[in-house]
Design a protein around this motif. Structure first.
Motif, PDB file in Angstrom:
ATOM      1  N   VAL A  49       0.835  -1.205   0.000  1.00  0.00           N
ATOM      2  CA  VAL A  49       0.000   0.000   0.000  1.00  0.00           C
ATOM      3  C   VAL A  49       0.871   1.257   0.000  1.00  0.00           C
ATOM      4  O   VAL A  49       0.542   2.258  -0.646  1.00  0.00           O
ATOM      5  CB  VAL A  49      -0.953  -0.013   1.203  1.00  0.00           C
ATOM      6  N   SER A  50       2.009   1.203   0.700  1.00  0.00           N
ATOM      7  CA  SER A  50       2.881   2.373   0.776  1.00  0.00           C
ATOM      8  C   SER A  50       3.501   2.728  -0.567  1.00  0.00           C
ATOM      9  O   SER A  50       4.117   3.791  -0.710  1.00  0.00           O
ATOM     10  CB  SER A  50       3.985   2.140   1.821  1.00  0.00           C
ATOM     11  N   GLN A  51       3.338   1.866  -1.570  1.00  0.00           N
ATOM     12  CA  GLN A  51       3.831   2.190  -2.911  1.00  0.00           C
ATOM     13  C   GLN A  51       2.915   3.166  -3.644  1.00  0.00           C
ATOM     14  O   GLN A  51       3.321   3.775  -4.635  1.00  0.00           O
ATOM     15  CB  GLN A  51       3.991   0.902  -3.729  1.00  0.00           C
ATOM     16  N   VAL A 219     -15.948  -0.964   1.793  1.00  0.00           N
ATOM     17  CA  VAL A 219     -15.877  -2.333   1.285  1.00  0.00           C
ATOM     18  C   VAL A 219     -15.856  -3.283   2.472  1.00  0.00           C
ATOM     19  O   VAL A 219     -15.024  -3.138   3.381  1.00  0.00           O
ATOM     20  CB  VAL A 219     -14.620  -2.569   0.416  1.00  0.00           C
ATOM     21  N   VAL A 220     -16.791  -4.209   2.485  1.00  0.00           N
ATOM     22  CA  VAL A 220     -16.796  -5.279   3.474  1.00  0.00           C
ATOM     23  C   VAL A 220     -16.196  -6.507   2.810  1.00  0.00           C
ATOM     24  O   VAL A 220     -16.626  -6.893   1.723  1.00  0.00           O
ATOM     25  CB  VAL A 220     -18.228  -5.607   3.950  1.00  0.00           C
ATOM     26  N   MET A 221     -15.210  -7.110   3.444  1.00  0.00           N
ATOM     27  CA  MET A 221     -14.597  -8.326   2.906  1.00  0.00           C
ATOM     28  C   MET A 221     -14.812  -9.462   3.903  1.00  0.00           C
ATOM     29  O   MET A 221     -14.396  -9.376   5.060  1.00  0.00           O
ATOM     30  CB  MET A 221     -13.108  -8.119   2.631  1.00  0.00           C
ATOM     31  N   THR A 222     -15.478 -10.509   3.444  1.00  0.00           N
ATOM     32  CA  THR A 222     -15.777 -11.658   4.293  1.00  0.00           C
ATOM     33  C   THR A 222     -14.946 -12.847   3.848  1.00  0.00           C
ATOM     34  O   THR A 222     -14.960 -13.209   2.670  1.00  0.00           O
ATOM     35  CB  THR A 222     -17.272 -12.012   4.222  1.00  0.00           C
ATOM     36  N   ALA A 223     -14.226 -13.427   4.781  1.00  0.00           N
ATOM     37  CA  ALA A 223     -13.365 -14.580   4.501  1.00  0.00           C
ATOM     38  C   ALA A 223     -14.106 -15.862   4.847  1.00  0.00           C
ATOM     39  O   ALA A 223     -14.553 -16.036   5.981  1.00  0.00           O
ATOM     40  CB  ALA A 223     -12.073 -14.478   5.307  1.00  0.00           C
ATOM     41  N   LEU A 224     -14.235 -16.759   3.865  1.00  0.00           N
ATOM     42  CA  LEU A 224     -14.992 -17.991   4.072  1.00  0.00           C
ATOM     43  C   LEU A 224     -14.119 -19.237   4.053  1.00  0.00           C
ATOM     44  O   LEU A 224     -14.636 -20.353   4.071  1.00  0.00           O
ATOM     45  CB  LEU A 224     -16.084 -18.119   2.997  1.00  0.00           C
ATOM     46  N   GLY A 225     -12.818 -19.068   4.015  1.00  0.00           N
ATOM     47  CA  GLY A 225     -11.938 -20.231   4.051  1.00  0.00           C
ATOM     48  C   GLY A 225     -11.890 -20.841   5.432  1.00  0.00           C
ATOM     49  O   GLY A 225     -12.341 -20.250   6.423  1.00  0.00           O
ATOM     50  N   ASP A 226     -11.346 -22.059   5.516  1.00  0.00           N
ATOM     51  CA  ASP A 226     -11.199 -22.724   6.811  1.00  0.00           C
ATOM     52  C   ASP A 226     -10.250 -21.926   7.679  1.00  0.00           C
ATOM     53  O   ASP A 226      -9.124 -21.627   7.283  1.00  0.00           O
ATOM     54  CB  ASP A 226     -10.670 -24.155   6.629  1.00  0.00           C
ATOM     55  N   ASP A 227     -10.718 -21.581   8.865  1.00  0.00           N
ATOM     56  CA  ASP A 227      -9.868 -20.841   9.783  1.00  0.00           C
ATOM     57  C   ASP A 227      -8.993 -21.811  10.552  1.00  0.00           C
ATOM     58  O   ASP A 227      -9.478 -22.852  11.015  1.00  0.00           O
ATOM     59  CB  ASP A 227     -10.731 -20.027  10.748  1.00  0.00           C
ATOM     60  N   ALA A 276      -5.415 -13.620   1.323  1.00  0.00           N
ATOM     61  CA  ALA A 276      -6.068 -12.816   0.286  1.00  0.00           C
ATOM     62  C   ALA A 276      -5.386 -11.451   0.175  1.00  0.00           C
ATOM     63  O   ALA A 276      -6.039 -10.427  -0.015  1.00  0.00           O
ATOM     64  CB  ALA A 276      -7.552 -12.649   0.592  1.00  0.00           C
ATOM     65  N   ALA A 277      -4.057 -11.443   0.273  1.00  0.00           N
ATOM     66  CA  ALA A 277      -3.326 -10.174   0.238  1.00  0.00           C
ATOM     67  C   ALA A 277      -3.597  -9.394  -1.044  1.00  0.00           C
ATOM     68  O   ALA A 277      -3.765  -8.167  -1.011  1.00  0.00           O
ATOM     69  CB  ALA A 277      -1.823 -10.432   0.390  1.00  0.00           C
ATOM     70  N   ASP A 278      -3.647 -10.083  -2.189  1.00  0.00           N
ATOM     71  CA  ASP A 278      -3.904  -9.388  -3.454  1.00  0.00           C
ATOM     72  C   ASP A 278      -5.275  -8.713  -3.428  1.00  0.00           C
ATOM     73  O   ASP A 278      -5.422  -7.560  -3.865  1.00  0.00           O
ATOM     74  CB  ASP A 278      -3.840 -10.370  -4.625  1.00  0.00           C
ATOM     75  N   GLU A 279      -6.283  -9.429  -2.921  1.00  0.00           N
ATOM     76  CA  GLU A 279      -7.633  -8.871  -2.864  1.00  0.00           C
ATOM     77  C   GLU A 279      -7.711  -7.696  -1.890  1.00  0.00           C
ATOM     78  O   GLU A 279      -8.409  -6.715  -2.140  1.00  0.00           O
ATOM     79  CB  GLU A 279      -8.633  -9.950  -2.470  1.00  0.00           C
ATOM     80  N   VAL A 280      -6.991  -7.800  -0.767  1.00  0.00           N
ATOM     81  CA  VAL A 280      -6.995  -6.708   0.218  1.00  0.00           C
ATOM     82  C   VAL A 280      -6.352  -5.460  -0.373  1.00  0.00           C
ATOM     83  O   VAL A 280      -6.899  -4.352  -0.280  1.00  0.00           O
ATOM     84  CB  VAL A 280      -6.265  -7.146   1.501  1.00  0.00           C
ATOM     85  N   VAL A 281      -5.195  -5.623  -1.006  1.00  0.00           N
ATOM     86  CA  VAL A 281      -4.505  -4.467  -1.600  1.00  0.00           C
ATOM     87  C   VAL A 281      -5.354  -3.872  -2.723  1.00  0.00           C
ATOM     88  O   VAL A 281      -5.446  -2.645  -2.865  1.00  0.00           O
ATOM     89  CB  VAL A 281      -3.106  -4.866  -2.105  1.00  0.00           C
ATOM     90  N   ALA A 282      -5.992  -4.722  -3.523  1.00  0.00           N
ATOM     91  CA  ALA A 282      -6.841  -4.223  -4.609  1.00  0.00           C
ATOM     92  C   ALA A 282      -8.007  -3.409  -4.061  1.00  0.00           C
ATOM     93  O   ALA A 282      -8.368  -2.360  -4.622  1.00  0.00           O
ATOM     94  CB  ALA A 282      -7.355  -5.394  -5.447  1.00  0.00           C
ATOM     95  N   ARG A 285      -6.675  -0.054  -2.965  1.00  0.00           N
ATOM     96  CA  ARG A 285      -6.418   0.780  -4.139  1.00  0.00           C
ATOM     97  C   ARG A 285      -7.730   1.328  -4.722  1.00  0.00           C
ATOM     98  O   ARG A 285      -7.812   2.489  -5.114  1.00  0.00           O
ATOM     99  CB  ARG A 285      -5.656  -0.009  -5.203  1.00  0.00           C
ATOM    100  N   ASP A 286      -8.760   0.480  -4.742  1.00  0.00           N
ATOM    101  CA  ASP A 286     -10.064   0.930  -5.249  1.00  0.00           C
ATOM    102  C   ASP A 286     -10.592   2.086  -4.410  1.00  0.00           C
ATOM    103  O   ASP A 286     -11.162   3.053  -4.941  1.00  0.00           O
ATOM    104  CB  ASP A 286     -11.064  -0.229  -5.234  1.00  0.00           C
ATOM    105  N   LEU A 287     -10.433   1.993  -3.094  1.00  0.00           N
ATOM    106  CA  LEU A 287     -10.894   3.067  -2.216  1.00  0.00           C
ATOM    107  C   LEU A 287     -10.097   4.350  -2.450  1.00  0.00           C
ATOM    108  O   LEU A 287     -10.676   5.445  -2.522  1.00  0.00           O
ATOM    109  CB  LEU A 287     -10.791   2.641  -0.755  1.00  0.00           C
ATOM    110  N   VAL A 288      -8.781   4.213  -2.578  1.00  0.00           N
ATOM    111  CA  VAL A 288      -7.935   5.384  -2.822  1.00  0.00           C
ATOM    112  C   VAL A 288      -8.332   6.048  -4.131  1.00  0.00           C
ATOM    113  O   VAL A 288      -8.476   7.292  -4.212  1.00  0.00           O
ATOM    114  CB  VAL A 288      -6.446   4.991  -2.828  1.00  0.00           C
TER     115      VAL A 288
END
Length: 292
Positions: A49-51, A219-227, A276-282, A285-288
């Protein structure tokens, strides 16, 4: 008090709090950690994000490299503390808050107390005052553990947590990774994490009826993978009920504002910023860009 491995300490209300910043420009992105986590657990996404904008990671009082404080706390004091810390560090708002799990409580309270200072929100599997409305009775076993505020450190969890941490922090610089693993596996940090989140019912009562999220891109992000470790607490059927409830809650939060969006990712709740680092950064970026 100890010197943080990255960043520096700032005095806020007579306590020293750890904050690390990178990048330039705005709006600044501020990561609000979940319970048991600290700012440096978000270093992977912070660096990315700092980039493209200013990015901030920090430790609440009582956690990480910040000065100790009695836990648990209410929602208001840590929120006012964060506002003062950002001012002390000369990070000017309004801010995009990236809130994870318990961090969502403080993003929610910040939105209620200082709505003009909130430019956007990314909510990563956050706790919310309506949690119990959507989640089944057994959900607290997996996502909001009802530990005593000062539990005994469970030896049977040690090996499990060590494996999780090694997988979680693979991409961190080795000295920092080793330090974080050591700290997270200490009885002290384990108890801090449990104590910090053991009063969620009181936190929910504090926020309920105090105002909605502001009209900002959200943006709400819900993680559905096995915790990791979920099978230790819930059955497969309960896990599905939890996921269904999380999706319903995420939908409701997104619908509560005009510019809300709900995104579902296949990642575990506790490691969503890694899985989901790619999705979080995306999403950040969308918000910015939406605010540009």
């Amino acid at each position: 008090m100890s010197t943080p491995p990255l960043g520096r300490l700032y005095e806020v209300g007579g306590r020293m709090l750890a904050l690390h910043r990178g990048g330039v420009g705005g709006p600044p992105v501020v990561f609000l950690p979940g319970a048991t986590l600290v700012g440096l657990d978000y270093l992977n996404v912070h660096k990315r994000v700092s980039q493209f904008t200013t990015s901030v990671i920090y430790d609440r009082a009582g956690t990480g490299w910040s000065d100790p404080i009695d836990l648990p706390r209410n929602a208001t004091d840590p929120t006012r503390e964060l506002q003062a810390l950002l001012k002390a560090a000369e990070v000017d708002g309004p801010y995009i808050f990236v809130a994870h799990s318990l961090g969502g409580v403080y993003a929610r309270r910040y939105s209620q107390l200082f709505p003009d200072e909130v430019a956007g929100l990314l909510l990563l599997d956050v706790l919310h005052e309506d949690w119990d409305t959507y989640l089944p009775d057994a959900s607290h076993l997996a996502d909001v553990p009802d530990y005593d505020c000062h539990p005994e450190f469970a030896p049977e969890l040690l090996d499990f947590l060590r494996d999780v941490l090694r997988q979680r922090l693979t991409d961190w610089p080795p000295p920092l990774r080793d330090l974080l693993v050591e700290k997270h596996l200490s009885g002290e940090w384990f108890k801090i994490g449990a104590a910090e989140r053991c009063n969620f019912a009181e936190l929910a009562d504090e926020m309920r009826g105090q105002g909605d999220f502001p009209d900002v891109p959200l943006v709400v992000m819900t993680a559905l993978g096995d915790d990791p470790g979920q099978e230790l607490f819930v059955t497969e059927n309960q896990a599905q009920q939890i996921n269904d409830g999380k999706v319903a809650l995420g939908d409701a939060i997104a619908r509560s504002v005009p510019r809300g969006e709900h995104r579902v990712v296949q990642a575990s709740q506790s490691t969503v910023t890694i899985d989901a680092a790619d999705e979080v950064v995306a999403a950040i970026r969308d918000l910015v860009e939406a605010l540009g």
